[in-house]
Design a protein around this motif. Sequence first.
Motif, PDB file in Angstrom:
ATOM      1  N   GLU A 292       0.880  -1.186   0.043  1.00 33.62           N
ATOM      2  CA  GLU A 292      -0.042  -0.039  -0.146  1.00 33.62           C
ATOM      3  C   GLU A 292       0.862   1.275  -0.149  1.00 33.62           C
ATOM      4  N   GLU A 293       2.027   1.146   0.718  1.00 31.80           N
ATOM      5  CA  GLU A 293       2.820   2.171   0.807  1.00 31.80           C
ATOM      6  C   GLU A 293       3.546   2.467  -0.529  1.00 31.80           C
ATOM      7  N   ALA A 294       3.758   1.553  -1.076  1.00 29.57           N
ATOM      8  CA  ALA A 294       4.587   1.577  -2.683  1.00 29.57           C
ATOM      9  C   ALA A 294       3.532   2.103  -3.659  1.00 29.57           C
ATOM     10  N   ARG A 295       2.248   1.506  -3.643  1.00 27.81           N
ATOM     11  CA  ARG A 295       1.470   2.351  -4.403  1.00 27.81           C
ATOM     12  C   ARG A 295       1.072   3.788  -4.112  1.00 27.81           C
ATOM     13  N   ALA A 296       1.089   4.244  -2.973  1.00 25.98           N
ATOM     14  CA  ALA A 296       1.108   5.637  -2.647  1.00 25.98           C
ATOM     15  C   ALA A 296       2.261   6.610  -3.171  1.00 25.98           C
ATOM     16  N   LEU A 297       3.466   5.879  -3.204  1.00 29.03           N
ATOM     17  CA  LEU A 297       4.509   6.336  -3.490  1.00 29.03           C
ATOM     18  C   LEU A 297       4.606   6.506  -5.073  1.00 29.03           C
ATOM     19  N   SER A 298       4.176   5.466  -5.722  1.00 28.53           N
ATOM     20  CA  SER A 298       4.032   5.451  -7.240  1.00 28.53           C
ATOM     21  C   SER A 298       2.987   6.227  -7.631  1.00 28.53           C
ATOM     22  N   GLY A 299       1.989   6.632  -7.069  1.00 27.38           N
ATOM     23  CA  GLY A 299       0.953   7.430  -7.581  1.00 27.38           C
ATOM     24  C   GLY A 299       0.157   6.822  -8.812  1.00 27.38           C
ATOM     25  N   GLY A 300       0.006   5.487  -8.798  1.00 21.53           N
ATOM     26  CA  GLY A 300      -0.665   4.842  -9.810  1.00 21.53           C
ATOM     27  C   GLY A 300       0.270   4.940 -11.170  1.00 21.53           C
ATOM     28  N   ARG A 301       1.706   5.009 -11.043  1.00 21.27           N
ATOM     29  CA  ARG A 301       2.432   4.904 -12.264  1.00 21.27           C
ATOM     30  C   ARG A 301       2.994   3.585 -12.414  1.00 21.27           C
ATOM     31  N   HIS A 302       3.001   2.888 -11.299  1.00 25.99           N
ATOM     32  CA  HIS A 302       3.588   1.269 -11.708  1.00 25.99           C
ATOM     33  C   HIS A 302       2.390   0.372 -11.082  1.00 25.99           C
ATOM     34  N   ARG A 303       2.663  -0.931 -11.497  1.00 22.98           N
ATOM     35  CA  ARG A 303       1.836  -2.020 -10.963  1.00 22.98           C
ATOM     36  C   ARG A 303       2.701  -2.614  -9.994  1.00 22.98           C
ATOM     37  N   ILE A 304       1.782  -2.576  -8.749  1.00 25.78           N
ATOM     38  CA  ILE A 304       2.523  -3.205  -7.412  1.00 25.78           C
ATOM     39  C   ILE A 304       1.764  -4.388  -7.007  1.00 25.78           C
ATOM     40  N   VAL A 305       2.372  -5.482  -6.997  1.00 24.41           N
ATOM     41  CA  VAL A 305       1.804  -6.773  -6.784  1.00 24.41           C
ATOM     42  C   VAL A 305       2.391  -7.499  -5.659  1.00 24.41           C
ATOM     43  N   THR A 306       1.691  -8.532  -4.956  1.00 24.85           N
ATOM     44  CA  THR A 306       2.288  -9.096  -3.742  1.00 24.85           C
ATOM     45  C   THR A 306       2.143 -10.694  -4.169  1.00 24.85           C
ATOM     46  N   THR A 307       3.011 -11.630  -3.760  1.00 29.71           N
ATOM     47  CA  THR A 307       3.241 -12.966  -3.992  1.00 29.71           C
ATOM     48  C   THR A 307       3.710 -13.710  -2.739  1.00 29.71           C
TER      49      THR A 307
END
Length: 438
Positions: A292-307
């Motif tokens: 979630e923190e990575a998505r906030a830092l990215s601002g929607g510019r990247h696809r952030i997934v977890t495995t």
Amino acid sequence: MNPVWGSTFGIVLAAAAAGLVIWPLAGAGWAWAAVAAVLAARVAYHARHLASFLSWLESPDTDPLPVGAGIWEEAFARLHQRLKQRDEEQQGLLRALSRFRAAGRALPDGVVILDAEDRIEWSNPTAEQHFGIDARRDFGQAISNLVRQPAFVAYLEERRYDEPLTLRSARSDAALSIRVIQFGADQRLLLSRDVTVEQRLETMRRDFVANVSHELKTPVTVLSGFVDTLADPAIGLSDAQRSKFLGMMREQAQRMRRLIEDLLTLSALEASGTPEDEQEIDIRPFIEKLAEEARALSGGRHRIVTTVQHSSQLKGSRKELTSAFSNLVSNAVRYTPEGGLVRLGWRIEAGRGIFSVEDDGIGIEPRHIARLTERFYRVDNSRSRETGGTGLGLAIVKHALTRHQALLEVRSEPGRGSTFSAVFPARRVGAPSAARAA
């Protein structure tokens, strides 16, 4: 009275008495003959023992001491006592010498004993390694003939030993600190110590100070310039210009704040060996929060997934692990072009827990990987500053993982992305709390 003189006086009296007894019975001739016979017997007694003693002196180390009679028995007994005392003293000296040599061989520093002409009398293995000499082969050789570095030869010749000499080892690239200490009438101790680590630490300290100064100089200069501009009434600024300048000043202040926070974090990690606030951390929600923190830092510019392949608990400091993992995640976001993929993962391999951050960003050339965790080391200085990096993130990661007995593994290929993995030992990985409760 001395027993030798007492014995001799007794024999003389006995010979005189025998002569006086025989004289009236057999005449003067026989009397003198009796005296001569007694004295001759005494001379033969001494001659026999003296011959045995001289024979023993030819090989005293192998032949036993002769067995005597009378006064010679006492003489040989005293000599035996003295020889035994001498042997004990020699054995004591040999044991002391053996202990000295053993202690010299065990010393971490090099030791060479030199005579008045700087010839080698003894050296320990450390000195042999430092100077490239051999104690047996080079015994009696002048040390300056074997270690021919001009600075070393001049140091010995000048005889000014107040300050140590620093030079490179003959067999390696190690830095040596050389000292000479005079002792005895005409002997010297040549001492050598490997100061490679100390020099490396001093270099790191100077580099650290220089890097911190450099990192702070730019924002301080920018802030100072804008403050002067805003404070000068002669310069007419529009509201838009003023707002722009204030925004740039805010950016520089935030940059200094991030740098100071990272420096304080790194200092705290180095101050103690193990975390004090360890707890069991549920991995799945922990990684989801990082995403979630990575998505906030990215601002929607990247696809952030977890495995998360295995639900587990990780024992450690939540604060330190959050700092380490967040640095890895933020690096992946900053160095991955827009539209790229950043994958946060967790798996168990051979009992070990592995947290990984994978991206398909710009990648890293192999020559940089070994130095990534050095303070202020940047692959691309301009890009690092543009993305807001302080140059301390991976140093923080390394120290935080080390305090958890974990390792940082890096795989990267330029143009295809990177994978940073934190590998934790099996003793820090456990089953999730729900599984344990069941």
